[in-house]
Design an enzyme around this catalytic site. Structure first.
Site, short mmCIF file in Angstrom:
data_model
loop_
_atom_site.label_atom_id
_atom_site.label_comp_id
_atom_site.label_asym_id
_atom_site.label_seq_id
_atom_site.Cartn_x
_atom_site.Cartn_y
_atom_site.Cartn_z
N ASP A 1 0.89 -1.29 0.15
CA ASP A 1 0.24 0.10 -0.04
C ASP A 1 0.89 1.13 0.02
OD1 ASP A 1 -2.12 1.80 -0.02
OD2 ASP A 1 -3.21 1.01 1.88
N TRP A 2 0.25 2.40 -0.24
CA TRP A 2 1.23 3.66 -0.39
C TRP A 2 1.90 3.97 0.73
CZ3 TRP A 2 -0.15 1.40 -4.63
CH2 TRP A 2 -0.06 1.78 -5.70
#
Ligand code: BGC
Length: 763
Positions: A236-237
């Protein structure tokens, strides 16, 4: 560039690329791009998201939903699609998403989201499908199939146990293995093993002490070795805190780049990271690039009208009729004036905040759509009623309230749009309560006190406490967040053009406190203990037989259905088909969701509870009957066995219930099975009860029982409870007569082998 002369032979890449080049591809080149491997792998474009393409064309961009993105069709978010229970429909949405992604130059779409709605407070519940892993897995899988049919990778997310937004970047989600396997991983397992996504996204949180993005067990042992995932894992970012650990664990791609490539290069040179891990990343990235290579004849035009119509159809299938005393559908010939109340009728909430926010290509409001559907014969008035942001001062609130009451005078019917305020639901934080704003409730009560018929249309991305709404209204629709065409869909359902067929994929409790996660959510001191175990959602309400406002699977329509003729046919050693006849007994054509729940033999220390194991949505004309066939396979019966570390079908009696929601299951049948022909790994510390549950162990226990000394046998009934819980190793030390030495011998052999009790142990 790395200097090859400084390297030892072990850190030399086997491919034609330098260590620096290989290190570089383990992270993105920017917010939405992977890094090119010169001459071999092109840079891939990634974009959110689950209910529409959020393509930010300019360099930079953001993952917060604040910056601009190109217009795209805003389909209904997952909270709505989860209520459709319609796999084929969701596959079509996936196809449309894939088409738009391709047209907008996107190779990898960051969705669907399928975390479990553990608590109704979950801030991102609007991006997830259900409180049940079976529904989540089946529906998310349908979307993966659709997206990938257009040559675009789907990225199921967030793997795993990301069930809250509070502290999501630090929290350690602590969950026991059975619950993890049966609830929190199960949906992902269905998607991976049956729908083969080309990518998967990790979550921010830790799972039992290790960050999901750096979790070898999760990302390699379970995902790849057990489930056979052959795609690319991305973070995920900004989820990765230790990039070397992430690559070693099986997280191929850090998105976006937050650490320098030198970290990877240095780790390889220092012998801390095997260069083979980088070669694996190269292979996986190459596979992804090959799979998503745009073909010559990929259409670059988006069929906007078709996609808008599909968004409307999907929204219509997702609306749930919760209550109706005959007020719906509207009968325009009997009406002179309809009073529409509430700012959400003209300024609807079609999606919620965060990375999934789409720049909708169009927007149709419920009021405009209703006017169009009803025509000019019936007058429709509309007033604001309250502020959609919930921040008006007392004086303004009073004025809006009075104006609304005045507007219903002389109206035949009032339609009030209710929802928590704009900005109340988003990625990044959880809700703190499930109540509607006071101003809306006050208005609702005051309208209810008049003789005007009252229809409540509920919006929002999560469930609400509804008792005040249901007791005040003649009809209630749950219309969630419906995307850009939701206004049309609401009008379709109000007027009866669409017969509502949405069903709850999340229970609506009377009170937040009734939810099983209540005492454990959202945890503290950076930990959240999933103390309710597998009793999530209806599994807990139904195990406790607790009253709920609306049960899991519930939804009404403008017609009625009956279910009959349940039949179970065995089709293999551990597979069956369950047939049920469904009849549309009403006067309107419509769709029904047939649901199958299974209860297995009770396990020691557990309360048995039924679990959804099959569903199908079928459309029937009035008077029409059809037979629905729901398959049951070995895995549907299996439970996770910690000792065996595998899925095991226990021998015994299984109850099958079929009906229309988790509290309305009129058809019931049983099936008996010997289960898996396995020997559970009994060891010397297994209890007498556990030995007795094992086919061979049971024989031995029976023999012992038959040969117990008389004085012991006389007391046996009294002692039974204690005996059953006694580990065999202790039991074998008891003065139990002639059998004692034989038991000790067997226990010792079992302890030595630790592979289970086999017949040759008995001599
Ligand atoms: C979200 C992801 C999203 C990513 C990129 C993160 O904040 O958790 O779901 O795909 O941003 O926008």
């Amino acid at each position: 560039m790395s200097s090859p002369t400084a390297s030892t032979p072990q850190d030399q890449p086997s491919s034609a690329h330098t260590l620096t080049e290989l290190a570089a591809i383990t992270s993105g080149a920017g917010m939405w791009e992977s890094t090119e491997l010169p001459g071999e792998i092109r840079a891939l474009v990634l974009s959110d998201g689950p209910h529409g393409v959020r393509r930010q064309p300019q360099a930079g961009g953001d993952n917060l939903g604040i910056g601009n993105s190109l217009p795209a069709t805003c389909f209904p978010p997952a909270v709505a699609l989860g209520s459709s229970w319609n796999r084929r429909l969701i596959t079509r949405i996936g196809e449309a998403l894939g088409t738009e992604a391709r047209a907008l130059g996107v190779d990898v779409l960051l969705g669907p989201g399928l975390n479990i709605k553990r608590s109704p407070l979950g801030g991102r519940n609007f991006e997830y499908l259900s409180e049940d892993p079976y529904v989540s897995g089946r529906l998310a899988g349908a979307m993966v199939t659709g997206i990938q049919s257009r040559g675009v990778a789907a990225t199921p997310k967030h793997f795993a146990v990301n069930n809250q937004e509070t502290d999501r970047m630090r929290v350690d989600a602590q969950v026991d293995e059975v619950t993890l396997r049966e609830i929190y991983l199960r949906g992902f397992e269905i998607v991976v093993t049956e729908h083969h996504p080309w990518a998967i996204m990790t979550s921010y949180n830790k799972v039992n002490g290790t960050y999901a993005s750096e979790h070898p067990w999760l990302l390699t042992e379970v995902l790849r070795d057990e489930w056979g995932f052959d795609g690319l894992v991305m973070s995920d970012w900004s989820a990765i805190s230790d990039r070397v650990a992430a690559v070693a664990a099986g997280c191929d791609l850090e998105m976006p780049p937050t650490h320098t490539d030198e970290v990877i290069v240095g780790a390889v040179r220092a012998g801390e990271l095997d260069i083979a891990a980088l070669e694996l990343v190269r292979e996986r990235l190459k596979t992804l690039a090959d799979r998503t290579e745009p073909s010559e004849d990929t259409p670059t035009e988006i069929p906007w009208d078709t996609h808008h119509d599909l968004a409307r159809e999907a929204a219509g299938e997702s609306i749930i009729l919760l209550q109706n005393n005959g007020a719906l559908p509207l009968q325009p010939d009997t009406l002179q004036r309809i009073a529409v109340i509430g700012e959400f009728a003209t300024n609807p909430r079609i999606q919620a905040g965060g990375s999934s926010r789409v720049n909708p290509a169009r927007l149709v409001t419920p009021l405009d759509a209703l006017r169009e559907a009803i025509g000019s014969e019936v007058e429709i008035t509309a007033v604001q009623g309250y502020s959609a942001t919930g921040d008006s001062d007392r004086q303004t609130q009073r004025r809006l309230h009075d104006e609304a009451l005045t507007s219903i005078a002389g109206a035949d019917v009032a339609i009030i749009f209710l929802a928590q305020p704009r900005g109340s639901e988003s990625e990044g934080f959880d809700r703190s309560h499930l109540r509607l704003p006071e101003a809306q409730l006050e208005l609702l009560h005051d309208i209810a006190a008049t003789s005007t018929q009252l229809i409540a249309v509920l919006g929002g991305g999560g469930v609400l406490e509804l008792d005040e709404v249901t007791s005040s209204s003649d009809a209630v629709l749950a219309s969630w967040l419906l995307g850009q065409a939701g206004g049309g869909a609401i009008a379709d359902v109000l007027t009866g053009t669409v017969n509502p067929s949405g069903r709850l994929s999340e229970t609506i409790p009377h009170r937040l406190e009734d939810n099983s996660s209540y005492l454990h959510f959202p945890g503290r001191e950076r930990r959240v203990i999933h103390g309710e175990g597998r009793y999530v959602g209806y599994r807990s309400y139904d195990a406790l037989n607790a009253p709920v406002a609306f049960p899991f699977g519930f939804g009404l329509g403008y017609t009625t259905f009956t279910l009959s003729d349940l039949a179970i046919n065995q089709t293999g050693p551990l597979s069956w088909e369950v047939d049920v006849a469904v009849t549309n007994t009403g006067a309107a054509s419509g769709a029904h969701v047939v649901q199958l729940y299974l209860t297995g033999p009770a396990r020691a220390g557990e309360i048995a509870v039924h679990e959804l194991r099959g569903f199908d949505k079928i459309h029937l004309e009035p008077g029409e009957t059809t037979t629905v066939t729901l398959p049951l396979v070995r895995r549907d019966l299996a439970r996770w066995n910690i000792t065996e570390q595998q899925w095991i079908v226990e021998p015994g009696k299984y109850t099958i219930e079929v009906g229309s929601h988790s509290r309305d299951l009129p058809l019931l049948a049983h099936l008996e099975t010997d289960g898996d022909t396995y020997l559970s790994a009994i060891d010397e510390w297994s209890t007498v009860a556990e030995w007795a549950a094992n086919p061979l162990g049971a024989e031995l226990i029976e023999e012992i029982r038959a040969k117990l000394p008389e004085h012991f046998a006389a007391e046996a009934e009294e002692l039974k409870g204690m005996l059953l819980q006694l580990p065999m190793v202790k039991f074998s030390t008891w003065p139990i007569g002639p059998e004692q030495s034989r038991i000790q011998h067997i226990v010792a052999r079992v302890a030595a082998r630790r592979t289970g009790l086999a017949r040759d142990d008995e001599d």
